[in-house]
Structures are given as C-alpha cells and as structure tokens.
Design an enzyme around this catalytic site. Structure first.
Site, mmCIF file in Angstrom:
data_model
loop_
_atom_site.group_PDB
_atom_site.id
_atom_site.type_symbol
_atom_site.label_atom_id
_atom_site.label_comp_id
_atom_site.label_asym_id
_atom_site.label_seq_id
_atom_site.Cartn_x
_atom_site.Cartn_y
_atom_site.Cartn_z
ATOM 1 C CE1 TYR A 26 -4.277 1.469 0.161
ATOM 2 C CE2 TYR A 26 -3.275 2.958 1.751
ATOM 3 C CZ TYR A 26 -4.318 2.637 0.906
ATOM 4 O OH TYR A 26 -5.403 3.477 0.809
ATOM 5 N N GLY A 27 1.937 1.182 -0.812
ATOM 6 C CA GLY A 27 2.800 2.340 -0.965
ATOM 7 C C GLY A 27 2.296 3.214 -2.099
ATOM 8 C CD GLN A 29 2.554 2.696 -9.482
ATOM 9 O OE1 GLN A 29 1.412 2.355 -9.787
ATOM 10 N NE2 GLN A 29 3.200 3.669 -10.109
ATOM 11 C CB SER A 52 1.954 -2.750 7.334
ATOM 12 O OG SER A 52 1.997 -1.672 6.413
ATOM 13 C CB SER A 54 0.346 0.916 4.741
ATOM 14 O OG SER A 54 1.480 1.657 4.349
ATOM 15 C CG HIS A 109 9.396 -2.591 -12.175
ATOM 16 N ND1 HIS A 109 9.753 -2.368 -13.482
ATOM 17 C CD2 HIS A 109 10.560 -2.573 -11.471
ATOM 18 C CE1 HIS A 109 11.072 -2.217 -13.565
ATOM 19 N NE2 HIS A 109 11.575 -2.345 -12.363
ATOM 20 C CB SER A 253 14.534 34.202 -23.785
ATOM 21 O OG SER A 253 15.702 33.552 -23.309
#
Length: 340
Positions: A26-27, A29, A52, A54, A109, A253
């Site tokens: 539950y970080g 992501q 945890s 979280s 990932h 610029s």
C-alpha cells in the site's frame, strides 16, 4: 513494428466481475491501484503485514485489509506492488502457497519476473500493468477524471484470457482513459531501469547537483543556485511534457534557446552517451539486478549511506527554506506521507 495502444473501448471491466483482486502493498503504486480499482467497482482486498504502518491508512479508506497470505488465498488476481528488493521473499513465503491453477499473478514492474526472482506454479497466469508515472499521480489523475498511460504485458497465459484480464485491470486503474500500451517484460524492465538510472532520476539529479555546486563554488549564493538549477527544472519539464522539446524551445527566450542548442551538447557529449551504453549493458546482462539484490540481502548498508549523504547535501536545506516561502506548493500535494 508499431506498438499497440488500447483504450477504455477496447477493455471489458466486466472481466473482473465476480473476481477478488488482492493488492499486496500500500505504498505509492499500491494505494493508487487499490483505491482506483475500488472506485471502478472492483472487489478489492489489500495485503499487508499486521505491523505495517499502512494497515490503518488502508482501513481509513474503507478497504478490507488482510495479511498477504490471507489475501492471496482469497483472491483470483494478486497484484504485487511491494518494493523490488522484498518482492521475491514475500512471494515465496506468503503468496505462492496460496496460488492455484487459474489464478492471475500480476506485477506493476517486471524486475522480479524478468530476472527470475519470481516463478509461478503450473496453471497460474502472469501479467504486468505498469503505469508510466508515480502512484500518487495515478491516483490524482483518476480522481480528476483522467488517467496515466500504462504498459501491459503477458508472461504466462494457461487460461487463454490473460490479455483481456490485464486490459480490464489497466482500465480499472484509469489507464484506458489515456492509453494502454502493449509490451513485454524484458522491454519494460530494461527500459525502465535505464530511464531511471541514466535520465529521470540518476542523470537528472546528478546534473542538477553538479550545476548547483558549480555556481556555489564560484561564489554565487546558494539560493540563486537552487532557483536556477533545481526549482526551475519543473518549469522546463512542464513545457516539454505539454508539447515536446520543440514546445519548450518555442516558449523560452532566444537567449535560452541559443544556449540550449550550442552549450547543451558540450555538457551531455558523446562520452556521456558511451557511459549510458555501459549502464544499459549492466542492466541487460543482469549485473545491476544482481548487485541490487545482493546489496539488500546484505542489509543495504551502502544503499542507506548513499541515501543519507544525499539527504544531508546543502541543497536540501536551502530548498526546504525556499519552499517555505512558497506555501502554495503544499496545496494539493501528490505525496502526503500521513495518508499514502
């Protein structure tokens, strides 16, 4: 060959009807996946250690929370959003025993799957849904009716419908609003690691730090160095994000554009590109993965020392002082450590 891009119209969220999705972690992501799926009507359970920090955060959002082992046994789809360095141990000890044929194991990932740290039992499907942005952005965009583009890949498909399940999952977190790009585990993992190391994190922060130090060492005030080499990076990146490098050059610029075109290649020269190729080779060969895995198995002493030294750099203290002059930066923050 052109990459395939899918949208909400190509995904059937109904594929997840009657299924329970366990989001383990539950970080950044994990909280985004769990909350976005829940808000899309998916039955979600969050898997966390009992100790945890979280656990309470997830319960405060009305989510069901169980241990990773309990969540895996209950779920049809298990999404692992835990840190790369801890994923293999958590998977072997708590997730794998609860998997049965027909289940779906998902990752955000490809690191552990691509480098062989996670292997599934026969009959278990494997897919990846990898948002191309931090989890806090994934959640924030979803709440605003937008989405963050995401990559999907299928690793194992014994059930024959893993691609459709992956599309449904990606749509559930909002990716179908922006675009779901099809890839494979190798391409996602190796390009992601290279981007992080050579450009987005490693290259960019090293460049900003070197610029800051060059100005300070030349006698300019740290505040001016911070504004010029760190604070204003966002202004430039926003212009590139909006319309590409040409859009940025159109907006700045003529002096800035001429300096960009004539001096930039002297900073990032052929030698830099050669070192980028060396970094890519370390990723492709598995040497970086091996180094990272061993570093964490040894307790992460070097990693923690590097992290501490970075946090103690003078630019961090200068930046904190200057950000205090801009209270609006605290409004609508993407990262609120008390909640996510």
């Amino acid at each position: 060959m052109a990459v395939k891009i899918f949208y909400d119209k190509d995904a059937d969220l109904g594929r997840l009807d009657g299924k329970t999705v366990a989001v383990v972690g539950y970080g950044s992501q994990g909280h985004a996946h769990a909350l976005n799926l829940r808000d899309s009507g998916v039955n979600v359970v969050v898997g966390l250690r009992k100790d945890s920090a979280s656990w309470q955060k997830a319960e405060n959002e009305g989510l069901a929370v169980k241990t990773p082992a309990e969540a895996a046994r209950e779920a049809d789809v298990v999404m692992l959003t835990v840190p790369d360095e801890r994923m293999a141990d958590i998977y072997r000890e708590e997730i794998e025993p609860g998997l049965v044929a027909g289940n779906y194991l998902a990752v955000a990932h490809g690191f552990n799957v691509h480098f062989g740290q996670v292997a599934v039992p026969d009959g278990v499907n494997v897919f990846m849904v990898a948002p191309k942005g931090p989890g806090h952005t994934v959640r924030g965009h979803y709440q605003e009716g937008r989405g963050v583009p995401s990559l999907i890949a299928v690793g194992e498909d014994p059930s024959g419908d893993t691609h459709q399940i992956a599309l449904a999952y990606a749509a559930g977190i909002g990716a179908g609003r922006a675009g779901i790009l099809e890839t494979n585990f190798r391409e996602e993992c190796e390009t992601d690691l290279f981007g992080e190391q050579a450009v987005l994190c490693g290259g960019l922060t090293a460049l900003m730090t070197a610029g800051y130090e060059t100005l300070v060492e030349a006698g300019y005030t740290p505040e001016m160095a911070y504004f010029e080499c760190i604070h204003e990076v966002k202004l430039i990146v926003d212009l590139i994000y909006e319309g590409g490098i040409a859009n940025m050059r159109y907006s700045v610029s003529n002096t800035a554009e001429y300096g960009d075109l004539t001096r930039g290649p002297r900073i990032v020269d052929e030698g830099v590109k050669q070192r980028m190729k060396q970094i890519l080779e370390e990723i492709q060969s598995g040497n970086f993965a091996k180094e990272f895995i061993l570093e964490n198995k040894a307790g992460g002493a070097s990693f923690n020392a590097l992290r501490r030294r970075g946090g103690e750099h003078d630019l961090e203290q200068v930046g904190e002082k200057l950000r205090g002059l801009m209270p609006w930066l605290k409004e609508n923050r993407l990262v609120d450590r008390s909640k996510n």
